[in-house]
Design a protein around this motif. Structure first.
Motif, short mmCIF file in Angstrom:
data_model
loop_
_atom_site.label_atom_id
_atom_site.label_comp_id
_atom_site.label_asym_id
_atom_site.label_seq_id
_atom_site.Cartn_x
_atom_site.Cartn_y
_atom_site.Cartn_z
N LEU A 49 0.85 -1.19 0.00
CA LEU A 49 0.00 0.00 0.00
C LEU A 49 0.89 1.25 0.00
CD1 LEU A 49 -2.89 -0.93 2.49
CD2 LEU A 49 -2.72 -1.34 0.02
N THR A 50 0.27 2.41 -0.12
CA THR A 50 1.03 3.67 -0.24
C THR A 50 0.29 4.76 0.54
OG1 THR A 50 -0.21 4.05 -2.27
CG2 THR A 50 2.03 3.18 -2.52
N CYS A 51 0.06 4.53 1.83
CA CYS A 51 -0.72 5.49 2.63
C CYS A 51 0.01 6.84 2.67
CB CYS A 51 -0.89 4.96 4.05
SG CYS A 51 -1.61 3.30 4.09
N THR A 52 -0.73 7.91 2.43
CA THR A 52 -0.08 9.22 2.34
C THR A 52 0.56 9.60 3.68
OG1 THR A 52 -2.19 10.23 2.85
CG2 THR A 52 -1.57 10.18 0.53
N CYS A 94 1.75 7.63 5.98
CA CYS A 94 2.57 6.54 6.53
C CYS A 94 3.71 7.09 7.40
CB CYS A 94 3.16 5.72 5.39
SG CYS A 94 4.19 4.36 5.98
N ASP A 95 3.87 6.51 8.60
CA ASP A 95 4.94 6.99 9.49
C ASP A 95 6.22 6.18 9.34
OD1 ASP A 95 4.03 4.71 10.67
OD2 ASP A 95 3.83 5.54 12.69
N THR A 96 6.21 5.21 8.43
CA THR A 96 7.44 4.47 8.15
C THR A 96 7.70 4.44 6.64
OG1 THR A 96 6.17 2.40 8.16
CG2 THR A 96 7.33 2.99 10.20
N PRO A 97 7.69 5.60 5.98
CA PRO A 97 7.87 5.60 4.52
C PRO A 97 9.26 5.12 4.10
CG PRO A 97 7.97 7.85 5.38
CD PRO A 97 7.55 6.97 6.52
N SER A 129 -6.30 7.30 4.08
CA SER A 129 -4.96 6.82 3.69
C SER A 129 -4.63 7.23 2.25
CB SER A 129 -4.89 5.30 3.79
OG SER A 129 -5.81 4.71 2.87
N GLY A 130 -5.68 7.60 1.49
CA GLY A 130 -5.46 7.97 0.09
C GLY A 130 -5.31 6.77 -0.83
N VAL A 131 -5.55 5.56 -0.30
CA VAL A 131 -5.42 4.34 -1.10
C VAL A 131 -6.82 3.90 -1.54
CG1 VAL A 131 -4.67 1.92 -1.05
CG2 VAL A 131 -3.37 3.65 0.21
N LYS A 140 -10.15 1.89 -2.23
CA LYS A 140 -10.77 0.89 -1.36
C LYS A 140 -10.48 -0.54 -1.83
CE LYS A 140 -15.07 -0.21 0.98
NZ LYS A 140 -16.51 0.03 1.07
N SER A 141 -10.46 -0.74 -3.14
CA SER A 141 -10.25 -2.09 -3.67
C SER A 141 -8.86 -2.63 -3.31
CB SER A 141 -10.42 -2.09 -5.19
OG SER A 141 -9.50 -1.17 -5.75
N ARG A 142 -7.93 -1.73 -3.00
CA ARG A 142 -6.58 -2.18 -2.62
C ARG A 142 -6.45 -2.35 -1.11
NH1 ARG A 142 -2.45 1.90 -4.24
NH2 ARG A 142 -0.99 0.36 -3.47
N ARG A 143 -7.15 -1.50 -0.35
CA ARG A 143 -6.92 -1.52 1.11
C ARG A 143 -7.89 -2.43 1.87
NH1 ARG A 143 -10.75 2.21 2.92
NH2 ARG A 143 -11.34 3.67 1.29
N ILE A 144 -9.05 -2.75 1.28
CA ILE A 144 -9.99 -3.67 1.93
C ILE A 144 -10.10 -4.93 1.07
CG2 ILE A 144 -12.36 -4.02 2.75
CD1 ILE A 144 -10.88 -1.89 4.37
N VAL A 145 -9.54 -6.02 1.57
CA VAL A 145 -9.52 -7.29 0.82
C VAL A 145 -10.30 -8.32 1.65
CG1 VAL A 145 -8.05 -9.07 -0.17
CG2 VAL A 145 -7.29 -6.67 -0.19
N PRO A 146 -11.57 -8.55 1.30
CA PRO A 146 -12.43 -9.40 2.13
C PRO A 146 -11.83 -10.77 2.44
CG PRO A 146 -13.74 -8.26 0.46
CD PRO A 146 -12.31 -7.97 0.15
#
Ligand code: SF4
Length: 209
Positions: free
Chosen positions: A8-11, A13-16, A115-117, A119-125
């Motif tokens: 992922l690429t959360c805007t 992110c505290d560990t970029p 997060s700016g990501v 939904k189809s990438r960040r929520i994977v049922p």
């Protein structure tokens, strides 16, 4: 143990420094993989971790499950040495069946819209369902404000999640304290759990060594 690379690429992110080689996150810094990534064998990693002598090792990232088959033998060695293991994950990778026998606990942190990501990438049922089925799994949502809790509710309901934790977003002790105060009542009303970020309260956003 912090592993490099993230899917992922959360805007915010505290560990970029674990994945952002182009400066796309909020910090705008293009980190250097040659400086941040240190390839090591399973034996080297195991030996170094066991030498700390701690009863618990937390595996974080980046996204640790992106390299889960390489991670498994390290965790199996730690467990054989009597060490408890928790794995932090963003909940988008289906865990391999072998994890069930290791007795590790997964701390799953699905990402929200802020997060700016997509939904189809960040929520994977399929990944959430598989992680939910493992004993001890908890789900931790990073919230910037009480308004985010409605979105958390949607995800919790849609995927029948339990053991839900809310954590304020922030990289300074002041932001964490403000977030805890703002979130405490609406989280309590929902009968969820609230947590701070102890390392941020103690050390701010300073990197460990
Ligand atoms: S999932 Fe975690 S490590 Fe990956 S970009 Fe988002 S906050 Fe950073």
């Amino acid at each position: 143990m912090r592993l490099g690379g993230c899917n992922l690429t959360c805007t915010w992110c505290d560990t970029p420094y674990t994945w952002d080689w182009t400066g796309s996150s909020e910090s705008g810094v293009a980190h250097q993989p040659s400086r941040e990534l240190h390839p090591m064998t399973v034996e080297e990693v195991t030996e170094r971790l066991l030498a700390y002598g701690t009863p618990l090792v937390v595996v974080s990232g980046g996204e640790p499950l992106s390299q889960q088959l390489r991670l498994l033998p390290v965790v199996e060695n730690l467990r054989a040495g009597g060490v408890d293991v928790e794995i932090e994950t963003n909940g988008t990778v289906v865990p391999a069946p072998q994890w069930a026998a290791t007795g590790v606990r997964f701390n799953v942190s699905p990402k929200l819209a802020h997060s700016g990501v997509a939904k189809s990438r960040r929520i994977v049922p399929g990944a959430l369902t598989a992680l939910r089925a493992l004993p001890g799994t908890c789900f931790k949502f990073v919230c910037a404000a009480p308004d985010d809790l409605a979105e958390v509710e949607e995800v919790v309901r849609a995927h029948a999640l339990d053991n839900v934790w809310i954590m304020p977003r922030g990289q300074s002790p002041e932001e964490i304290a403000d977030g805890l105060r703002a979130l405490a009542d609406p989280v309590g009303v929902r009968r969820w759990n609230l947590t701070g970020r102890l390392h941020v309260t103690v050390w701010g956003n300073q990197r460990g060594v």
